[in-house]
Write an enzyme that holds these catalytic residues in place. Structure first.
Site, PDB file in Angstrom:
ATOM      1  N   LYS A 164       0.822  -1.221   0.000  1.00  0.00           N
ATOM      2  CA  LYS A 164       0.000   0.000   0.000  1.00  0.00           C
ATOM      3  C   LYS A 164       0.857   1.272   0.000  1.00  0.00           C
ATOM      4  CE  LYS A 164      -2.277  -0.764   3.827  1.00  0.00           C
ATOM      5  NZ  LYS A 164      -1.686  -2.051   4.242  1.00  0.00           N
TER       6      LYS A 164
ATOM      7  N   ARG B 230      -9.426   1.330   8.851  1.00  0.00           N
ATOM      8  CA  ARG B 230      -9.056  -0.054   9.166  1.00  0.00           C
ATOM      9  C   ARG B 230     -10.179  -0.782   9.880  1.00  0.00           C
ATOM     10  NH1 ARG B 230      -3.160   0.891   9.189  1.00  0.00           N
ATOM     11  NH2 ARG B 230      -2.029  -1.057   9.478  1.00  0.00           N
TER      12      ARG B 230
ATOM     13  N   ARG C 203      11.494  -5.733   4.570  1.00  0.00           N
ATOM     14  CA  ARG C 203      11.258  -4.296   4.381  1.00  0.00           C
ATOM     15  C   ARG C 203      12.251  -3.464   5.200  1.00  0.00           C
ATOM     16  NH1 ARG C 203       5.396  -1.765   5.026  1.00  0.00           N
ATOM     17  NH2 ARG C 203       5.499  -2.396   7.197  1.00  0.00           N
TER      18      ARG C 203
ATOM     19  N   ARG D  48      11.514  -1.483  10.710  1.00  0.00           N
ATOM     20  CA  ARG D  48      10.478  -1.028  11.637  1.00  0.00           C
ATOM     21  C   ARG D  48      10.355  -2.019  12.787  1.00  0.00           C
ATOM     22  NH1 ARG D  48       5.184   0.491   8.241  1.00  0.00           N
ATOM     23  NH2 ARG D  48       4.256  -0.558  10.010  1.00  0.00           N
TER      24      ARG D  48
ATOM     25  N   ARG E 179      -0.327  -8.583  13.242  1.00  0.00           N
ATOM     26  CA  ARG E 179      -0.892  -7.526  12.393  1.00  0.00           C
ATOM     27  C   ARG E 179      -1.742  -8.126  11.279  1.00  0.00           C
ATOM     28  NH1 ARG E 179       4.279  -4.839  10.667  1.00  0.00           N
ATOM     29  NH2 ARG E 179       2.986  -3.462   9.399  1.00  0.00           N
TER      30      ARG E 179
HETATM   31  P1  AMP Z   1       0.912   0.851   9.051  1.00  0.00           P
HETATM   32  O1  AMP Z   1       2.122   1.684   8.820  1.00  0.00           O
HETATM   33  O2  AMP Z   1      -0.275   1.283   8.257  1.00  0.00           O
HETATM   34  O3  AMP Z   1       1.206  -0.628   8.928  1.00  0.00           O
HETATM   35  O4  AMP Z   1       0.486   1.088  10.588  1.00  0.00           O
HETATM   36  C1  AMP Z   1       1.376   0.763  11.644  1.00  0.00           C
HETATM   37  C2  AMP Z   1       0.594   0.671  12.943  1.00  0.00           C
HETATM   38  O5  AMP Z   1      -0.015   1.938  13.247  1.00  0.00           O
HETATM   39  C3  AMP Z   1      -0.548  -0.330  12.961  1.00  0.00           C
HETATM   40  O6  AMP Z   1      -0.117  -1.655  13.251  1.00  0.00           O
HETATM   41  C4  AMP Z   1      -1.435   0.242  14.076  1.00  0.00           C
HETATM   42  O7  AMP Z   1      -0.890  -0.015  15.348  1.00  0.00           O
HETATM   43  C5  AMP Z   1      -1.313   1.753  13.828  1.00  0.00           C
HETATM   44  N1  AMP Z   1      -2.322   2.264  12.864  1.00  0.00           N
HETATM   45  C6  AMP Z   1      -2.084   2.818  11.650  1.00  0.00           C
HETATM   46  N2  AMP Z   1      -3.235   3.182  11.047  1.00  0.00           N
HETATM   47  C7  AMP Z   1      -4.241   2.833  11.894  1.00  0.00           C
HETATM   48  C8  AMP Z   1      -5.658   2.934  11.830  1.00  0.00           C
HETATM   49  N3  AMP Z   1      -6.286   3.457  10.762  1.00  0.00           N
HETATM   50  N4  AMP Z   1      -6.371   2.478  12.889  1.00  0.00           N
HETATM   51  C9  AMP Z   1      -5.755   1.963  13.980  1.00  0.00           C
HETATM   52  N5  AMP Z   1      -4.429   1.816  14.091  1.00  0.00           N
HETATM   53  C10 AMP Z   1      -3.654   2.262  13.070  1.00  0.00           C
END
Ligand code: AMP
Length: 221
Positions: free
Chosen positions: A13, A88, A127, A160, A171
């Site tokens: 994404k 989400r 990554r 990360r 996740r």
């Molecule tokens: P990402 O970079 O999108 O994989 O997000 C990393 C982490 O941030 C996720 O595992 C969640 O802990 C938090 N996070 C990001 N976006 C959301 C969202 N829309 N709702 C809830 N938690 C989020």
């Protein structure tokens, strides 16, 4: 262009959102990036989100919706946005709809990038992210020109914290339970497009653009 990108962690994404934002000249909004930056800065938002992000759990909807309300209120969103990692949950999707309805707008398309679980774990483990500008790399499929160094800004590449194997599995589980139902949500609104996430970054990008062209010519613009 008001576009939502769905897809499990590691589906690509972020990489595609960066390219789509350039193509359509709209901002790329990643709630994950906003949260990581807030954590790095030690802001109040960062302090509240930190433990969820570290463990790969979802940050509470209310906090995320406050963040998005503020972000959508900025001038650069007038022409649209590419949402990456938001919404989400169904509650977040409904919250976004309310925010858009209030200004007489709607989503043009929700594109779901499809990938199987094995390739997700492989991709996430490989990554690396630039600690300075946030650009994503993949040691297997999209390595930097110089090991450990960002091609764009020369910053150091890091893994990360939530890209460790135990957190990755969690996740993906959270995605299946909380986010996959959004596909039906957007399908019922007639805006869902499913795109095969296999292949090169360029191939997947082209598939997304083609699906959007079809969507817009079907009257979704
Ligand atoms: P990402 O970079 O999108 O994989 O997000 C990393 C982490 O941030 C996720 O595992 C969640 O802990 C938090 N996070 C990001 N976006 C959301 C969202 N829309 N709702 C809830 N938690 C989020």
């Amino acid at each position: 262009m008001r576009l939502i990108l769905l897809g499990a962690p590691g589906a690509g994404k972020g990489t595609q959102a960066t390219r789509l934002a350039k193509r359509y000249a709209v901002p790329h909004i990643s709630t994950g990036d906003i949260l990581r930056e807030a954590i790095k800065q030690g802001s109040q938002l960062g302090a509240r989100a930190n433990c969820y992000v570290r463990e790969g759990k979802l940050v509470p909807d209310k906090l995320i919706l406050e963040l998005i309300r503020e972000r959508l209120g900025r001038g650069d969103c007038k022409r649209g946005f590419i949402m990456d990692g938001f919404p989400r949950t169904i509650r977040q999707a409904e919250g976004l709809n309310h925010l858009l309805e209030a200004v007489n707008k709607r989503i043009n398309a929700a594109v779901s990038i499809e990938a199987d679980q094995n390739s997700l774990v492989k991709r996430l483990s490989a990554r690396r992210v630039c600690s300075s500008c946030g650009r994503n790399y993949n040691l297997l499929t999209y390595p930097p020109k110089q090991q450990g160094i960002c091609d764009l800004c020369g910053g150091g590449l890091i893994q990360r914290e939530d890209d460790k194997e135990e957190t990755i599995i969690n996740r993906i589980r959270v995605y299946d339970k909380e986010t996959v139902p959004l596909k039906d949500f957007y399908r019922s609104k007639g805006v869902l497009k499913e795109v095969d996430g296999r292949g090169s970054v360029k191939e997947v990008f082209q598939r997304i653009v083609d699906s959007l062209n079809n969507r817009l010519s079907e009257g979704g613009g």
